[in-house]
Design a protein around this motif. Sequence first.
Motif, PDB file in Angstrom:
ATOM      1  N   ALA A 125       0.856  -1.183   0.000  1.00 17.31           N
ATOM      2  CA  ALA A 125       0.000   0.000   0.000  1.00 17.31           C
ATOM      3  C   ALA A 125       0.889   1.229   0.000  1.00 17.31           C
ATOM      4  N   THR A 126       0.673   2.104  -0.978  1.00 17.86           N
ATOM      5  CA  THR A 126       1.546   3.268  -1.081  1.00 17.86           C
ATOM      6  C   THR A 126       0.868   4.339  -1.922  1.00 17.86           C
ATOM      7  N   GLY A 127       1.632   5.366  -2.292  1.00 21.68           N
ATOM      8  CA  GLY A 127       1.041   6.442  -3.077  1.00 21.68           C
ATOM      9  C   GLY A 127       1.059   6.113  -4.559  1.00 21.68           C
ATOM     10  N   PRO A 128       0.186   6.771  -5.346  1.00 21.67           N
ATOM     11  CA  PRO A 128       0.094   6.461  -6.784  1.00 21.67           C
ATOM     12  C   PRO A 128       1.424   6.621  -7.520  1.00 21.67           C
ATOM     13  N   ILE A 205       1.682  -6.731  -5.559  1.00 23.98           N
ATOM     14  CA  ILE A 205       0.500  -5.988  -6.003  1.00 23.98           C
ATOM     15  C   ILE A 205       0.510  -4.657  -5.279  1.00 23.98           C
ATOM     16  N   TYR A 206       0.517  -3.586  -6.063  1.00 22.09           N
ATOM     17  CA  TYR A 206       0.594  -2.251  -5.469  1.00 22.09           C
ATOM     18  C   TYR A 206      -0.805  -1.649  -5.421  1.00 22.09           C
ATOM     19  N   VAL A 207      -1.165  -1.162  -4.235  1.00 22.22           N
ATOM     20  CA  VAL A 207      -2.515  -0.602  -4.068  1.00 22.22           C
ATOM     21  C   VAL A 207      -2.417   0.735  -3.332  1.00 22.22           C
ATOM     22  N   PRO A 208      -3.437   1.574  -3.451  1.00 18.59           N
ATOM     23  CA  PRO A 208      -3.414   2.838  -2.706  1.00 18.59           C
ATOM     24  C   PRO A 208      -3.583   2.593  -1.203  1.00 18.59           C
ATOM     25  N   PRO A 211      -8.051   3.007  -0.049  1.00 14.33           N
ATOM     26  CA  PRO A 211      -8.673   2.521   1.196  1.00 14.33           C
ATOM     27  C   PRO A 211      -7.951   1.347   1.873  1.00 14.33           C
ATOM     28  N   TYR A 212      -6.991   0.697   1.166  1.00 13.84           N
ATOM     29  CA  TYR A 212      -6.562  -0.614   1.671  1.00 13.84           C
ATOM     30  C   TYR A 212      -5.881  -0.582   3.028  1.00 13.84           C
ATOM     31  N   TYR A 213      -4.864   0.297   3.171  1.00 10.46           N
ATOM     32  CA  TYR A 213      -4.135   0.269   4.431  1.00 10.46           C
ATOM     33  C   TYR A 213      -4.969   0.839   5.560  1.00 10.46           C
ATOM     34  N   ALA A 214      -5.757   1.876   5.240  1.00  7.87           N
ATOM     35  CA  ALA A 214      -6.608   2.496   6.256  1.00  7.87           C
ATOM     36  C   ALA A 214      -7.588   1.466   6.802  1.00  7.87           C
TER      37      ALA A 214
END
Lengths: 435, 268
Positions: A125-128, A205-208, A211-214
């Motif tokens: 989970a990270t920034g775009p 797999i890279y995700v924002p 919502p994922y980490y929050a």
Amino acid sequence: MNPLESLRLSWRSIRGHKLRSALTTLGIVIGIAAVIAFVTLGASLQAGIIGDISPDDRRNVYGWAADPDIEGGPLAGAQPVFTPDDLESVAAQPDVAAAYGYATIQTQAISNGNETVAQGNGLIATGPSYIRESRLAEGRQFERGEREAVVNPAAANQFEENVTLGDELTVTILGGERTTLEVVGITDTSEGQSPFEGFESSPRIYVPTDPYYAAQAAGLGIGGGSGGENETGTGDENGTGIGDARFLAIIIEADSAAQSDIDAARESASAYLESDRSDASELLGDDLEVTFRTSTELLQQLQDVLALLRNFIVGIAAISLLVGSIGIANIMLVSVTERTREIGIMKAVGAQNRDVLGLFLTEAVILGVIGAILGTGLGLLGGYLGAQYIDLPLVYPLEYVALAVGVGILVGILAGLYPAWRAARTDPIDALRYE
Amino acid sequence: MARETAVALENVRKTYRIGEPVHALDGVSLAVPRGSYTAIMGPSGSGKSTLMNLVGCLDTPTAGEVVVGGRPVGALGDRERTRLRGTEVGFVFQTFNLMPRLNALENVALPQLFQGIDRAERRERARDLLERVGLGDRADHLPNELSGGQRQRVALARALVNDPAIVLADEPSGNLDTDTEADILDLFDEFHAAGTTMLVVTHERHVADRADRIVHLLDGKIERIEDLEGDDASGSAADPGRGTEPASDADADSETGSPSRHREADSE
Ligand SMILES: Nc1ncnc2c1ncn2[C@@H]1O[C@H](COP(=O)(O)OP(=O)(O)O)[C@@H](O)[C@H]1O
Ligand SMILES: [Mg+2]
């Protein structure tokens, strides 16, 4: 006597004592092989690492909070202290172009349609902009707040039917909760995109973060997911801020890759994070300090560690060389004593001191050189196998090979010098009387 | 025609100082003419080997002068002395002293190796000499594949390889049986006849009798010199009584050929 004749005669006496000569060279072989193997591995490892830095991440500065006494690579001793508010505020600081968190989310499995594969640490989970445009082979970056993902080729290809853009994947988070994501991009490499991920190729797999980490932090209380091997459930932040995701790692982007811009961004971000205005400051206390490093710096750090390790091993190998040379010296001394009579004969029929010196020195050097050559061969083979084993590009540091042979000659000369000198000084009358 | 002197000793002393000084040689003067055949006899410990070592440039005298090939050995530096040893003298030892890992040919060629003579030339010369000592077919045999007599022949060939002014032999047949001894001594005669100067240490009369003269050593001094040249002068074997000691018939036989051949060589 010319050198070729010395060589011929010395070789004769080496062949006359095959086992002894073989054992003598063994010390040199092992020493040189160890040096070459580790130097080759070291060079290959460095090439592997350097090969992974892409020039476009030079604007990035990687940050984490840790006890300053803890040494190590990226995230060594890192504690989750950065809140989403901190990230937003840092991004707003002067000289900082962007700031986003970085966290890995522990997963159990990933499904594509009916097919499910087991996978831990699967979500990052990270920034775009973490996935730089230039790194995308297909599609686009994910967007903040959307259930979107960019996958790397290793992740895309792990299913029978390769993942393509627009596919929907179901991720089972550690603990059993399921979440979905839509693949919007595929990267061009399966290796890590930043020093946080490590350098090896693996499905990612890279995700924002939102919502994922929050959701992770809020729903399950697992906020401590991080760049790799730390165990799950270290959610220290549970007691400090319910539902408030804290990041272990932060990535900021400077305005450009120029050193001055990098330094400005880094200073600006640290100043804010360490001031009372930040949420992080309440957890930093006296023990923790925020560290910001570029990947080049981290790499340098890693290289320093590698170099240290290599020097250490080369040092051990050098000791083995020393032992080997003492072995040669010892055998040569025995050989001189054993051949006292032969030396007497040679001197009686007109051998000069320097002829005898030359013969014994040549013998020692031959042993040294044979040891060096065999050791080099063995070392290169070892380096090759090692590089194959850990899947690194093979780099042969040729100058070291030349050096190894040089060292073999030198060791031979040094080890042979005293025995040869003793041989040369042998008194022919005494020697002929010697039984 | 006056004979040149191959080796000369002038009032030579050699004293070993290990505890009580031992005068191994105590004032020895001797001239060895070129082309002569001299035997040295004496009881054990009389200084025979010491004398050979001095003439062989392996050692230097405590006092007096040893002249080999016209040069005083005592005054030379180690390097020069070694060079002289390699070129002016050829040593034949009681224990052969061959290099165990070199074959017969290489052993014979060894002294030339140290004179920087190239391989092809060395091998040719060595082969030639092996041929002359009757070992042409044993060139690639190692010493331990040869009999005692064959080894000594290899050693003799080696002693001759650099065309030395003098061949020294210290009890050369001491380790050989009677037949092989005769072979070696015949070869000595042969080479002597061809002009080589021979200096042979022995304690056996029949060996010494092959020489032109016998130098008797006792306690480091020359006790007497026994001249066997009388036979030579008469040019006949019919007059064996001229020497100080009467020679046996067998000895007289062996003498018959050599003096005449000797003269041939001398006049070359
Ligand atoms: N290297 C030496 N050190 C001390 N004494 C020696 C040495 N060589 C010979 N001698 C002594 O010198 C004397 C003569 O020895 P040597 O010439 O070998 O006699 P020979 O060969 O006639 O038997 C002997 O008394 C011997 O002990
Ligand atoms: Mg003796």
